[in-house]
Design a protein around this motif. Structure first.
Motif, mmCIF file in Angstrom:
data_model
loop_
_atom_site.group_PDB
_atom_site.id
_atom_site.type_symbol
_atom_site.label_atom_id
_atom_site.label_comp_id
_atom_site.label_asym_id
_atom_site.label_seq_id
_atom_site.Cartn_x
_atom_site.Cartn_y
_atom_site.Cartn_z
ATOM 1 N N TRP A 457 -58.607 -36.386 5.708
ATOM 2 C CA TRP A 457 -57.755 -37.659 5.940
ATOM 3 C C TRP A 457 -56.606 -37.503 7.104
ATOM 4 O O TRP A 457 -56.180 -38.672 7.571
ATOM 5 N N ARG A 458 -56.530 -36.192 7.509
ATOM 6 C CA ARG A 458 -55.645 -36.080 8.694
ATOM 7 C C ARG A 458 -56.355 -36.223 10.176
ATOM 8 O O ARG A 458 -57.021 -35.727 10.376
ATOM 9 N N THR A 459 -55.705 -37.149 10.770
ATOM 10 C CA THR A 459 -56.226 -37.445 12.232
ATOM 11 C C THR A 459 -55.702 -36.535 13.125
ATOM 12 O O THR A 459 -54.236 -36.574 13.198
ATOM 13 N N VAL A 460 -56.270 -35.757 13.954
ATOM 14 C CA VAL A 460 -55.654 -34.716 14.456
ATOM 15 C C VAL A 460 -56.110 -35.104 16.215
ATOM 16 O O VAL A 460 -57.484 -35.410 16.081
ATOM 17 N N GLN A 461 -55.657 -34.811 16.964
ATOM 18 C CA GLN A 461 -56.175 -35.173 18.434
ATOM 19 C C GLN A 461 -56.364 -33.516 18.987
ATOM 20 O O GLN A 461 -55.683 -33.139 19.957
ATOM 21 N N ASP A 462 -57.587 -33.102 18.405
ATOM 22 C CA ASP A 462 -57.806 -31.697 18.744
ATOM 23 C C ASP A 462 -59.291 -31.741 18.882
ATOM 24 O O ASP A 462 -60.127 -31.509 17.737
ATOM 25 N N TYR A 463 -59.841 -31.852 20.158
ATOM 26 C CA TYR A 463 -61.527 -31.794 20.342
ATOM 27 C C TYR A 463 -62.154 -30.663 19.671
ATOM 28 O O TYR A 463 -63.120 -30.675 19.157
ATOM 29 N N GLN A 464 -61.534 -29.298 19.729
ATOM 30 C CA GLN A 464 -62.070 -28.019 19.180
ATOM 31 C C GLN A 464 -62.318 -28.336 17.886
ATOM 32 O O GLN A 464 -63.310 -28.029 17.217
ATOM 33 N N ARG A 465 -61.195 -28.522 17.229
ATOM 34 C CA ARG A 465 -61.395 -28.790 15.730
ATOM 35 C C ARG A 465 -62.301 -29.866 15.217
ATOM 36 O O ARG A 465 -63.090 -29.656 14.370
ATOM 37 N N ASP A 466 -62.015 -30.974 15.981
ATOM 38 C CA ASP A 466 -62.853 -32.237 15.582
ATOM 39 C C ASP A 466 -64.330 -31.859 15.949
ATOM 40 O O ASP A 466 -65.210 -32.467 15.023
ATOM 41 N N SER A 467 -64.624 -31.131 16.821
ATOM 42 C CA SER A 467 -66.188 -30.851 17.132
ATOM 43 C C SER A 467 -66.729 -30.054 15.821
ATOM 44 O O SER A 467 -67.782 -30.294 15.563
ATOM 45 N N LYS A 468 -65.930 -29.195 15.463
ATOM 46 C CA LYS A 468 -66.479 -28.491 14.251
ATOM 47 C C LYS A 468 -66.663 -29.362 13.133
ATOM 48 O O LYS A 468 -67.739 -29.477 12.329
ATOM 49 N N VAL A 469 -65.678 -30.262 12.746
ATOM 50 C CA VAL A 469 -65.514 -30.942 11.529
ATOM 51 C C VAL A 469 -66.813 -32.151 11.710
ATOM 52 O O VAL A 469 -67.550 -32.315 10.675
ATOM 53 N N LEU A 470 -66.758 -32.547 12.881
ATOM 54 C CA LEU A 470 -67.876 -33.736 12.807
ATOM 55 C C LEU A 470 -69.093 -33.249 13.237
ATOM 56 O O LEU A 470 -70.241 -33.901 12.892
ATOM 57 N N CYS A 471 -69.320 -32.061 14.059
ATOM 58 C CA CYS A 471 -70.872 -31.742 14.347
ATOM 59 C C CYS A 471 -71.419 -30.597 13.691
ATOM 60 O O CYS A 471 -72.517 -30.443 13.624
ATOM 61 N N SER A 472 -70.652 -29.862 12.855
ATOM 62 C CA SER A 472 -71.203 -28.703 12.190
ATOM 63 C C SER A 472 -71.074 -28.707 10.733
ATOM 64 O O SER A 472 -71.764 -28.174 9.759
ATOM 65 N N ASP A 473 -69.602 -29.205 10.346
ATOM 66 C CA ASP A 473 -69.434 -29.132 8.931
ATOM 67 C C ASP A 473 -70.503 -30.041 7.927
ATOM 68 O O ASP A 473 -70.898 -30.942 8.457
ATOM 69 N N ALA A 474 -70.612 -29.617 6.735
ATOM 70 C CA ALA A 474 -71.471 -30.251 5.949
ATOM 71 C C ALA A 474 -71.142 -31.725 5.591
ATOM 72 O O ALA A 474 -70.063 -32.254 5.669
ATOM 73 N N ILE A 475 -72.349 -32.657 5.799
ATOM 74 C CA ILE A 475 -72.108 -34.133 5.515
ATOM 75 C C ILE A 475 -71.567 -34.396 4.048
ATOM 76 O O ILE A 475 -70.567 -34.951 3.687
ATOM 77 N N ASP A 476 -72.277 -33.781 2.952
ATOM 78 C CA ASP A 476 -71.834 -33.693 1.616
ATOM 79 C C ASP A 476 -70.587 -32.835 1.265
ATOM 80 O O ASP A 476 -70.774 -31.803 1.025
ATOM 81 N N ASP A 477 -69.360 -33.233 1.674
ATOM 82 C CA ASP A 477 -68.128 -32.465 1.540
ATOM 83 C C ASP A 477 -67.445 -32.824 -0.003
ATOM 84 O O ASP A 477 -66.336 -32.076 -0.072
ATOM 85 N N GLY A 478 -68.011 -33.606 -0.715
ATOM 86 C CA GLY A 478 -67.330 -34.130 -1.890
ATOM 87 C C GLY A 478 -66.230 -35.222 -1.836
ATOM 88 O O GLY A 478 -65.789 -35.532 -2.711
ATOM 89 N N TYR A 479 -66.173 -35.474 -0.407
ATOM 90 C CA TYR A 479 -65.308 -36.747 -0.299
ATOM 91 C C TYR A 479 -65.961 -37.987 -0.038
ATOM 92 O O TYR A 479 -65.570 -38.980 0.314
ATOM 93 N N LEU A 480 -67.394 -38.105 0.287
ATOM 94 C CA LEU A 480 -68.119 -39.265 0.394
ATOM 95 C C LEU A 480 -68.888 -39.540 -0.945
ATOM 96 O O LEU A 480 -69.540 -38.463 -1.322
ATOM 97 N N ALA A 481 -68.823 -40.860 -1.252
ATOM 98 C CA ALA A 481 -69.628 -41.023 -2.467
ATOM 99 C C ALA A 481 -70.782 -41.810 -2.189
ATOM 100 O O ALA A 481 -70.672 -42.706 -1.338
ATOM 101 N N PHE A 482 -71.731 -41.312 -2.619
ATOM 102 C CA PHE A 482 -73.141 -41.532 -2.208
ATOM 103 C C PHE A 482 -73.930 -42.646 -3.310
ATOM 104 O O PHE A 482 -73.596 -42.255 -4.434
ATOM 105 N N GLN A 483 -74.701 -43.480 -2.944
ATOM 106 C CA GLN A 483 -75.393 -44.549 -3.942
ATOM 107 C C GLN A 483 -76.725 -44.400 -3.591
ATOM 108 O O GLN A 483 -76.971 -44.721 -2.300
#
Ligand SMILES: Cc1cc2nc3c(=O)[nH]c(=O)nc-3n(C[C@H](O)[C@H](O)[C@H](O)COP(=O)(O)OP(=O)(O)OC[C@H]3O[C@@H](n4cnc5c(N)ncnc54)[C@H](O)[C@@H]3O)c2cc1C
Length: 483
Positions: A457-483
């Motif tokens: 939920w925290r918006t950081v202005q950090d390309y390196q950190r965001d690259s990992k979060v958006l491009c490598s971390d698992a999609i199903d991280d417990g914060y997305l509710a799927f139907q």
């Protein structure tokens, strides 16, 4: 009403919308998508702004898309070249034919029953309302109001007998040859306008309330030009991009970590440029580096115009406009034929669209963003907002990659809906842009999502950190509710 359904609908054909479409074509080739754009041409910012000298403030090797090299040695590019780059990218990647121009989206409602978005768009030509539906919506509408730039109420404005021209609404044939011009402002637009107009105007005065940090930058990169001669285009782009990314990150990080040292360095650079010919008081900000965006001076052009006497600079407050110009609080009068309030933007996200969920308003200012690319509680929707402390496009590339990953994941798992949930207790009072103290961010505090206090939920202005979060971390991280 004419109803059309797409797997993905993108709103806006600027850097973000074209980027999203290119990523979709590559990563989700089976998806039917369309871009709805209210203007008659692509490019967004680079189509709208037409003031003299309009150019990037970021280096083009990080402002260009990762997937398509910015060629040539120009570090800072003019608006027309950026628009051309975007148009060529859209054509080469085959996304140009997916753009529907002259359609301003007015409403977007999510139906839980149908599991899809229904959009109402106004056709600029006919004035008719069209209905479009989609499974997944991506807002690429930029961050400001296209209809109206920010214009403070200046006392006595109606008394002024000359012309007042806002940079966002530049008349096609404004002739300022030999005229006295006053540019109000100290941001990137004023820094660009003053030296450019000083080439033909009688005299240009830059009137600022307070100074900004300035940094001279050569407009051409000789090292890159040399690399391009011996290396394949993609490789030389990659190398230049990595180097520039490293430098801009270090500059930002140093500014945050050691603001006093960075301030000394930046002021020393300007002092060296001015060679004692202009008072440093006009270049000494009362805030720390990167509390507001750093302004780039192309080839030192502003300093040259000031030293040559074609332009001058005043740091003062406006008392009122008069028939012939501006009276300052100090009592001094600035004569003007043309006044240009380079006073900024009116911040707006989602292009003025007020989204609803089953007819209920989504109150954006009460929400936080998930991974800074989806809105808490809003299903099947992405919103792309680039960086303000680095090139906008860096974020666009990784945000688009993430949305394509999510769409593919949902297909593979046979999910129809993904909703970010679980942000309770993670909302702060500040906005997602609170790292930037600029006036336009403060004015828009009621328009923007809140800043999250932790996790995704925290918006950081950090390309390196965001690259990992958006491009490598698992999609199903417990914060997305799927139907
Ligand atoms: C003068 C100026 C200079 C800048 N220079 C830099 C720079 O050097 N570096 C940098 O990183 N950033 C810069 N920026 C920020 C800049 O806006 C971004 O770099 C980038 O171009 C934004 O791209 P975008 O596609 O996200 O938004 P935009 O370029 O704003 O495009 C949004 C598109 O969405 C369309 N749209 C909006 N609402 C609707 C609607 N309701 N229905 C249909 N269509 C809609 C608009 O017509 C537009 O075409 C600058 C901004 C300005 C104003």
């Amino acid at each position: 009403m004419d109803e059309q359904h797409y797997d993905v609908l993108i709103i806006g054909a600027g850097v973000s919308g074209i980027g999203m479409a290119c990523h979709l074509k590559k990563s989700c080739p089976h998806k039917r998508f369309a871009i709805l754009e209210r203007r008659q041409s692509l490019g967004g910012t680079w189509d709208l702004f037409r003031y003299p000298g309009i150019r990037s403030d970021s280096d083009m090797f990080t402002f260009g898309y990762k997937f398509r090299p910015w060629s040539g040695g120009k570090v800072l590019a003019d608006g027309a070249s950026i628009k051309q780059y975007l148009a060529k990218t859209a054509r080469e990647k085959g996304v140009d034919k997916h753009i529907h121009y002259g359609l301003a989206v007015k409403e977007a409602n999510w139906s839980s029953e149908d599991k899809c978005w229904k959009l109402i768009a106004e056709n600029a030509e006919t004035g008719e309302l069209e209905t479009w539906t989609t499974n997944f919506l991506v807002g690429c509408t930029g961050y400001y109001d296209y209809d109206q730039g920010y214009m403070p109420d200046f006392p006595g404005e109606a008394d002024f007998k000359g012309q007042i021209v806002h940079p966002q609404h530049w008349p096609e044939h404004l002739d300022y040859t030999g005229k006295k011009v006053v540019v109000i402002g100290s941001g990137a637009t004023a820094i660009t306008l003053v030296p450019t107009m000083a080439e033909d105007a009688g005299h240009v005065t830059m009137l600022q309330r307070s100074p900004s940090y300035l940094m001279p930058l050569p407009s051409t990169d000789e090292i890159t030009l040399a690399l391009q001669k011996v290396l394949p285009a993609k490789l030389s782009y990659k190398l230049t991009r990595s180097r520039n990314l490293f430098i801009s990150r270090q500059l930002y990080k140093r500014s945050r970590k050691s603001p006093r040292a960075m301030r000394r360095l930046l002021l020393w650079i300007v002092k060296r440029e001015l060679k004692g010919k202009v008072d440093m008081r006009h270049f000494t900000p009362n805030y720390n580096p990167w509390d507001q965006r750093l302004c780039v001076v192309k080839d030192g052009d502003l300093f040259k115009a000031l030293k040559a006497g074609r332009a001058s600079i005043k740091t003062d407050h406006i008392d009122r406009f008069t028939e012939t110009g501006i009276r300052l609080r100090s009592g001094e009068e600035l004569a003007a034929d043309i006044i240009i309030p380079a006073t900024g933007l009116n911040l707006q996200i989602l292009g003025g669209i007020k989204p609803t969920l089953d007819g209920q308003d989504v109150v954006i200012k009460e929400k936080v963003l998930y991974k800074s690319v989806m809105v808490e509680g809003v299903p099947n929707a992405g919103v792309i907002i680039g960086y303000t402390n680095a090139s906008w496009t860096l974020k666009v590339d990784i945000a688009c990659k993430y949305l394509c990953r999510l769409i593919n994941y949902m297909d593979n798992q046979q999910y129809k809906v993904a909703t970010p949930e679980g942000a309770e207790g993670c909302r702060s009072e500040g906005t997602m842009m609170d790292s930037l103290g600029a006036g336009y961010v403060k004015r828009a505090a009621d328009e923007l999502p809140r800043q999250g206090t932790r996790g995704p939920w925290r918006t950081v202005q950090d390309y390196q950190r965001d690259s990992k979060v958006l491009c490598s971390d698992a999609i199903d991280d417990g914060y997305l509710a799927f139907q």
